[in-house]
Design a protein around this motif. Structure first.
Motif, short mmCIF file in Angstrom:
data_model
loop_
_atom_site.label_atom_id
_atom_site.label_comp_id
_atom_site.label_asym_id
_atom_site.label_seq_id
_atom_site.Cartn_x
_atom_site.Cartn_y
_atom_site.Cartn_z
N LEU A 246 -4.92 -3.50 -11.32
CA LEU A 246 -5.17 -4.72 -9.89
C LEU A 246 -6.19 -4.60 -8.89
CD1 LEU A 246 -1.58 -4.24 -8.00
CD2 LEU A 246 -2.39 -6.03 -9.47
N LEU A 247 -7.40 -3.81 -8.96
CA LEU A 247 -8.29 -3.44 -8.52
C LEU A 247 -9.80 -4.10 -9.83
CD1 LEU A 247 -8.60 0.18 -7.12
CD2 LEU A 247 -8.95 -1.77 -5.63
N SER A 248 -9.11 -3.86 -10.93
CA SER A 248 -9.88 -5.34 -11.90
C SER A 248 -9.68 -7.04 -11.45
CB SER A 248 -9.64 -4.11 -13.08
OG SER A 248 -9.98 -3.88 -13.35
N ILE A 249 -9.02 -6.92 -12.01
CA ILE A 249 -8.81 -8.23 -11.01
C ILE A 249 -9.10 -8.68 -9.32
CG2 ILE A 249 -6.39 -9.98 -11.09
CD1 ILE A 249 -5.03 -8.42 -12.99
N PHE A 250 -9.07 -7.78 -8.53
CA PHE A 250 -9.43 -8.61 -7.33
C PHE A 250 -11.53 -8.86 -7.28
CE2 PHE A 250 -11.67 -7.28 -3.46
CZ PHE A 250 -10.60 -8.30 -2.91
N SER A 251 -11.32 -7.56 -7.94
CA SER A 251 -12.90 -7.54 -7.92
C SER A 251 -13.62 -8.30 -9.04
CB SER A 251 -13.88 -5.89 -8.61
OG SER A 251 -12.88 -5.44 -9.94
N SER A 252 -13.01 -8.56 -10.01
CA SER A 252 -13.59 -10.00 -11.01
C SER A 252 -13.46 -11.51 -10.22
CB SER A 252 -12.25 -9.72 -12.04
OG SER A 252 -12.62 -9.30 -12.80
N PHE A 253 -12.34 -11.57 -9.27
CA PHE A 253 -12.62 -12.59 -8.92
C PHE A 253 -13.36 -12.66 -7.76
CE2 PHE A 253 -9.11 -14.26 -11.36
CZ PHE A 253 -8.80 -14.91 -11.99
N ALA A 254 -13.24 -11.87 -6.61
CA ALA A 254 -13.94 -11.32 -5.02
C ALA A 254 -14.71 -11.17 -5.19
CB ALA A 254 -13.25 -10.18 -4.44
N ASP A 255 -15.66 -10.77 -6.69
CA ASP A 255 -16.58 -11.08 -7.55
C ASP A 255 -17.88 -9.87 -6.83
OD1 ASP A 255 -18.43 -11.89 -9.01
OD2 ASP A 255 -19.31 -13.42 -8.50
N CYS A 256 -16.77 -8.51 -7.24
CA CYS A 256 -17.84 -7.85 -6.21
C CYS A 256 -17.19 -6.93 -7.16
CB CYS A 256 -17.06 -6.94 -5.21
SG CYS A 256 -15.72 -6.74 -4.96
N ALA A 261 -14.25 -2.83 -4.30
CA ALA A 261 -12.80 -2.85 -4.22
C ALA A 261 -12.11 -2.32 -4.09
CB ALA A 261 -12.39 -3.73 -5.32
N GLU A 262 -12.76 -0.77 -4.07
CA GLU A 262 -11.93 0.35 -3.85
C GLU A 262 -12.02 0.20 -1.86
OE1 GLU A 262 -11.92 3.77 -7.47
OE2 GLU A 262 -13.78 3.36 -6.19
N ASP A 263 -13.42 0.58 -1.71
CA ASP A 263 -14.56 0.62 -0.74
C ASP A 263 -13.48 -0.68 -0.07
OD1 ASP A 263 -15.53 2.39 0.27
OD2 ASP A 263 -17.10 1.11 1.26
N HIS A 264 -12.92 -1.43 0.24
CA HIS A 264 -12.27 -2.50 0.58
C HIS A 264 -11.20 -2.15 1.34
CE1 HIS A 264 -11.22 -7.19 2.13
NE2 HIS A 264 -10.26 -6.48 0.87
N PHE A 265 -10.41 -1.38 0.37
CA PHE A 265 -8.99 -0.97 0.26
C PHE A 265 -9.11 0.53 0.68
CE2 PHE A 265 -8.37 -4.87 -3.11
CZ PHE A 265 -7.53 -5.88 -1.72
N LYS A 266 -10.03 0.70 1.33
CA LYS A 266 -9.54 2.19 1.41
C LYS A 266 -8.65 2.86 2.54
CE LYS A 266 -13.49 5.39 2.39
NZ LYS A 266 -14.94 5.73 2.96
N ASN A 267 -8.51 2.09 3.72
CA ASN A 267 -7.34 2.67 4.54
C ASN A 267 -6.41 0.93 4.59
OD1 ASN A 267 -8.53 4.88 5.59
ND2 ASN A 267 -9.68 3.10 6.61
N LYS A 268 -5.89 0.58 3.70
CA LYS A 268 -4.93 -0.28 3.25
C LYS A 268 -3.64 0.34 2.58
CE LYS A 268 -7.72 -4.03 4.06
NZ LYS A 268 -8.47 -5.64 4.40
N THR A 269 -2.98 -0.69 2.48
CA THR A 269 -1.48 -0.34 1.20
C THR A 269 -1.32 -1.03 -0.07
OG1 THR A 269 -0.33 -2.13 1.71
CG2 THR A 269 -0.14 0.01 3.42
N TYR A 270 -1.04 -0.27 -0.96
CA TYR A 270 -0.71 -1.10 -1.92
C TYR A 270 0.40 -2.33 -1.43
CZ TYR A 270 -0.27 2.92 -4.93
OH TYR A 270 -1.09 4.08 -5.35
N LYS A 271 1.01 -2.68 -0.66
CA LYS A 271 0.72 -4.42 -0.46
C LYS A 271 0.25 -4.58 0.17
CE LYS A 271 3.91 -7.15 3.10
NZ LYS A 271 4.47 -6.18 4.19
N ASP A 272 -1.19 -4.65 0.74
CA ASP A 272 -2.31 -5.37 0.79
C ASP A 272 -3.05 -5.62 -0.29
OD1 ASP A 272 -1.52 -5.22 3.85
OD2 ASP A 272 -2.50 -2.59 3.51
#
Ligand code: ATP
Ligand code: MG
Length: 331
Positions: A246-256, A261-272
């Motif tokens: 999921l992190l690979s897919i997110f970062s590929s599309f968010a272009d980061c 991406a790990e940083d972005h989701f640091k205090n977030k949940t799997y649902k987020d």
């Protein structure tokens, strides 16, 4: 004008289904990028798709859909070549000659053959076994410099190198040895339901892949069902294939980067993670889907594009095959 010519990039995709996020991120997105600096040749590998059982009507329909989808993804057929593999008989002809230079043991080692044999145990045909040799022919006919592929095709490309070198050593320098072009992120997007296996468009389980044509709602539903784990840490790690995917897919599309991406989701949940990934994917796919629907209205135009593409490609392939026929003593 030798020396001033652009380098050549070549790749193909099978019409075994509407293509997935894996095909897009692993291959097609790079095809689009390479168009700027390379002379590109792309094709629909319909001969390859016969290695698994196909309905003729569906195959024909899917072939033109894949053409439309590639153009919708940014393949510029005014500047580059797009054709259908079976329109050029030289692929099958060169494949036979290369088969005679390929060892049984070399083909037996191919992991795709092993995987696909396991999946289709009632149809382990000789075509499936010889698939990598046809792929070598697809490539070597055009003497390309780079082959943009996902990592699953790396082993086949290495075999192409072996076969080309063997031919050159036996008959004199004929083929250029091609290099793979594999993306840093997205080289192997994993199945959403079983993240230890690669995402494949021919997977029977629709929930295992995101198709480029999935609606926003379907995309969200599939990500919601995606297999993860229970420790609630959003980090990229071999022990966490679902979250890493999921992190690979997110970062590929968010272009980061994946770290961002790990940083972005640091205090977030799997649902987020699932919701935000679904959102960025749907947003990126929407314009592609709109363009696709528009292009599909004129199938005759798509046919014409492929015929023109085949004409250009055929001229290159003929030159190579004539040379090969002469070198092996068939002409
Ligand atoms: P099939 O299951 O019918 O083999 P596929 O999804 O593997 O379909 P192909 O047409 O065989 O698709 O491959 C087209 C391109 O997509 C190749 O370059 C391949 O390496 C790449 N590719 C396929 N699956 C993935 C994936 N999961 N991640 C990244 N790239 C992929
Ligand atoms: Mg495949």
């Amino acid at each position: 004008m030798e020396g001033t010519e652009k380098k050549v990039a070549l790749s193909g995709i099978q019409p075994t289904g509407i293509f997935t996020l894996g095909n897009y991120l692993g291959a097609v997105r790079n095809w689009e990028k390479l168009q700027k600096n390379y002379e590109c040749i792309f094709f629909i590998a319909n001969l390859h798709s016969l290695t698994t059982k196909r309905d003729a009507t569906i195959l024909k329909d899917l072939t033109s859909k894949i053409v439309a989808l590639l153009i919708a993804c940014g393949i510029d057929t005014n500047k580059h070549t797009l054709f259908i593999q079976s329109d050029i008989s030289y692929h099958a002809e060169l494949s036979w000659i290369l088969q005679c230079l390929t060892q049984f043991g070399e083909l037996k080692r191919m992991t795709q053959f092993k995987d696909k044999s396991q999946k289709n145990s009632s149809n382990i045909n000789a075509g499936l076994f010889c698939y990598p040799v046809l792929m070598a022919a697809d490539i070597l006919l055009y003497n390309p410099d780079v082959i943009p592929i996902g990592i699953d095709q790396k082993q086949h490309l290495e075999l192409t190198e072996t076969i080309a070198t063997r031919f050159n050593n036996t008959y004199g320098k004929t083929f250029k040895i091609p290099k793979g072009y594999i993306p840093e992120i997205g080289a192997k997007i994993m199945s959403l339901t079983d993240p230890t296996k690669k995402m494949s468009k021919s997977d029977e389980n629709q929930n295992s892949f995101i198709s480029i044509l999935d609606t926003e709602e379907t995309i969200l539903n599939k990500f919601k069902k995606a297999t993860t784990d229970s420790d609630n840490k959003i980090i990229y790690s071999e022990e966490k294939p679902g979250i890493s995917n999921l992190l690979s897919i997110f970062s590929s599309f968010a272009d980061c980067s994946v770290e961002d991406a790990e940083d972005h989701f640091k205090n977030k949940t799997y649902k987020d993670l699932k919701f935000e990934t679904a959102d960025v994917v749907a947003k990126n796919l929407k314009p592609v889907q709109e363009k696709y629907n528009e292009l599909l209205k004129d199938r005759n135009k798509l046919k014409k594009i492929c015929e023109e593409g085949a004409e250009k490609a055929r001229a290159i392939a003929k030159k190579t095959l004539d040379d090969v026929y002469e070198k092996v003593g068939l002409k």
